[in-house]
Design a protein around this motif. Structure first.
Motif, PDB file in Angstrom:
ATOM      1  N   ASP A  25       0.829  -1.207   0.000  1.00 43.75           N
ATOM      2  CA  ASP A  25       0.000   0.000   0.000  1.00 43.75           C
ATOM      3  C   ASP A  25       0.862   1.255   0.000  1.00 43.75           C
ATOM      4  O   ASP A  25       0.614   2.207  -0.748  1.00 43.75           O
ATOM      5  N   SER A  26       1.879   1.268   0.848  1.00 44.93           N
ATOM      6  CA  SER A  26       2.746   2.431   0.959  1.00 44.93           C
ATOM      7  C   SER A  26       3.522   2.659  -0.329  1.00 44.93           C
ATOM      8  O   SER A  26       3.685   3.805  -0.779  1.00 44.93           O
ATOM      9  N   ARG A  37      15.477  -2.304   6.192  1.00 43.32           N
ATOM     10  CA  ARG A  37      14.421  -1.301   6.331  1.00 43.32           C
ATOM     11  C   ARG A  37      13.597  -1.269   5.047  1.00 43.32           C
ATOM     12  O   ARG A  37      14.099  -1.488   3.942  1.00 43.32           O
ATOM     13  N   ASP A  38      12.313  -0.945   5.190  1.00 42.08           N
ATOM     14  CA  ASP A  38      11.372  -1.071   4.073  1.00 42.08           C
ATOM     15  C   ASP A  38      11.726  -0.177   2.888  1.00 42.08           C
ATOM     16  O   ASP A  38      11.740  -0.631   1.745  1.00 42.08           O
ATOM     17  N   GLY A  50      12.272   5.088   5.408  1.00 44.17           N
ATOM     18  CA  GLY A  50      10.859   5.017   5.748  1.00 44.17           C
ATOM     19  C   GLY A  50      10.495   3.601   6.140  1.00 44.17           C
ATOM     20  O   GLY A  50      10.948   2.642   5.515  1.00 44.17           O
ATOM     21  N   GLU A  51       9.671   3.470   7.165  1.00 42.53           N
ATOM     22  CA  GLU A  51       9.286   2.162   7.677  1.00 42.53           C
ATOM     23  C   GLU A  51       7.770   2.080   7.785  1.00 42.53           C
ATOM     24  O   GLU A  51       7.136   2.923   8.445  1.00 42.53           O
ATOM     25  N   ALA A  52       7.172   1.095   7.096  1.00 39.59           N
ATOM     26  CA  ALA A  52       5.724   0.883   7.154  1.00 39.59           C
ATOM     27  C   ALA A  52       5.431  -0.097   8.274  1.00 39.59           C
ATOM     28  O   ALA A  52       5.636  -1.306   8.127  1.00 39.59           O
ATOM     29  N   GLY A  95      17.658  11.020   7.866  1.00 40.96           N
ATOM     30  CA  GLY A  95      16.276  11.104   8.330  1.00 40.96           C
ATOM     31  C   GLY A  95      15.643   9.733   8.413  1.00 40.96           C
ATOM     32  O   GLY A  95      16.008   8.812   7.661  1.00 40.96           O
ATOM     33  N   PHE A  96      14.705   9.580   9.348  1.00 45.88           N
ATOM     34  CA  PHE A  96      14.035   8.303   9.565  1.00 45.88           C
ATOM     35  C   PHE A  96      12.602   8.601   9.981  1.00 45.88           C
ATOM     36  O   PHE A  96      12.363   9.419  10.879  1.00 45.88           O
ATOM     37  N   THR A  97      11.639   7.944   9.314  1.00 50.39           N
ATOM     38  CA  THR A  97      10.246   8.111   9.712  1.00 50.39           C
ATOM     39  C   THR A  97       9.526   6.778   9.548  1.00 50.39           C
ATOM     40  O   THR A  97       9.942   5.923   8.782  1.00 50.39           O
TER      41      THR A  97
END
Length: 338
Positions: free
Chosen positions: A226-227, A254-255, A265-267, A304-306
């Motif tokens: 989805d992401s 990591r995704d 970015g991590e879902a 950056g990481f979210t």
């Protein structure tokens, strides 16, 4: 699933038990004309709440039904409908998907789907949908004793008929590579392309080709798929999937990773924290703490990481707000479907 038949109908005096590979038992009464009393007894038990009716003449204990998740409930309905037929037909679309273990982003349909020849005759009826599309023999196989479309044909049927996210979830799962190499992928991109070309021309072919081209073997969950779709629709640059990082001499993936911006970015899904199998005996609190240590180690290596939840992964507005701070540029959408 096993069933003894004579002339296309269940044999035996009145009642049989059908046991599927998942050990869920269906109490099966023969056709009403031949076993009226047996069916009447089962219906009375269903009315009393001790049985749950799956289909015509088919029941399961009510307590067992409540224990099953949506996937297994629909699988039982599909198996039951297939065994009731006097003429064996090929299960397809969502009904083949559930047998292959492909995911459904929304609840499974109320109907069981079959594909028949274009001139095969017969019409859909309540609870049964027949797709008069025709089938190449190479597109048919057996799964747990039932005739079904192959994984490749199933994925393309879904890609041509479902919404984009639902089609992508099925395609990504079919191509997914087991990181521990325990089981092979269900199909390959080459097989999908071969099936797509064999089916031409067909309605939805442009959409199906877009799904094949965008699908990946590196998506680890429906949330990640989805992401990935949302990222492409927004117009963010294509990320590297499952980027490898080393933290305290241990390997982690990591995704999503954007090399130019060095952003991660991590879902995140609930299952990571609440599924007992995925937790591996750890408490939810320990899982959160371990994840924090990994994140801290990765943050020291990137700019950056979210992370985000499944609802954010489906929303262009919300995911855009999460990813813009990483410095990602926004261009034209990278995913187009017919």
């Amino acid at each position: 699933m096993t069933q003894h038949t004579e002339g296309g109908v269940p044999s035996g005096n009145h009642l049989e038990t059908i046991t599927g590979d998942d050990s869920d038992e269906i109490l099966y009464s023969a056709l009403l004309q031949r076993a009226f009393q047996a069916d009447l007894r089962l219906r009375r038990r269903a009315e009393a709440g001790t049985l749950h009716r799956i289909g015509r003449g088919q029941y399961i204990t009510a307590t067992r039904w409540l224990e099953l998740d949506d996937d297994r409930r629909y699988s039982l309905r599909v198996r039951g409908a297939a065994t009731l037929r006097q003429t064996e037909l090929v299960l397809s679309h969502q009904s083949a998907a559930v047998l292959w273990g492909l995911p459904s982003r929304v609840r499974w349909p109320d109907e069981v789907h079959f594909t028949i020849e274009r001139t095969g005759g017969g019409r859909s009826k309540p609870g049964i949908v027949k797709h008069a599309l025709g089938l190449d023999p190479r597109s048919i196989t057996r799964k747990d004793g039932l005739l079904v479309t192959t994984v490749a044909r199933t994925v393309i049927d879904l890609a041509a008929t479902l919404d984009l996210r639902g089609a992508m979830a099925a395609a990504d799962r079919a191509l997914a590579i087991d990181p521990w190499n325990r089981v092979p992928p269900l199909t390959t991109r080459a097989e999908l392309l071969e099936e797509w070309e064999r089916m031409l021309p067909f309605r939805g072919s442009v959409r199906a080709r877009a799904v094949i081209d965008f699908a990946t073997s590196l998506s680890g969950s429906v949330n990640e798929t989805d992401s990935r779709v949302t990222i492409a629709l927004i117009g963010f640059p294509e990320p590297i999937l499952q980027q490898r990082f080393i933290v305290d001499d241990r390997e982690f993936f990591r995704d999503f990773f954007w090399l130019a911006q060095r952003g991660v970015g991590e879902a995140d899904g609930r299952s990571k924290y609440f599924d007992e199998v995925l937790r591996g005996g750890r408490s939810p609190e320990q899982v959160v703490y371990d994840e924090k240590l990994r994140e801290d180690g990765i943050r020291r290596q990137v700019n950056g990481f979210t992370r985000w939840d499944s609802a954010t992964g489906r929303s262009q507005k919300r995911l855009r707000a999460r990813l813009v701070p990483l410095g990602l540029p926004i261009g034209r959408p990278r995913l187009f479907v017919g």
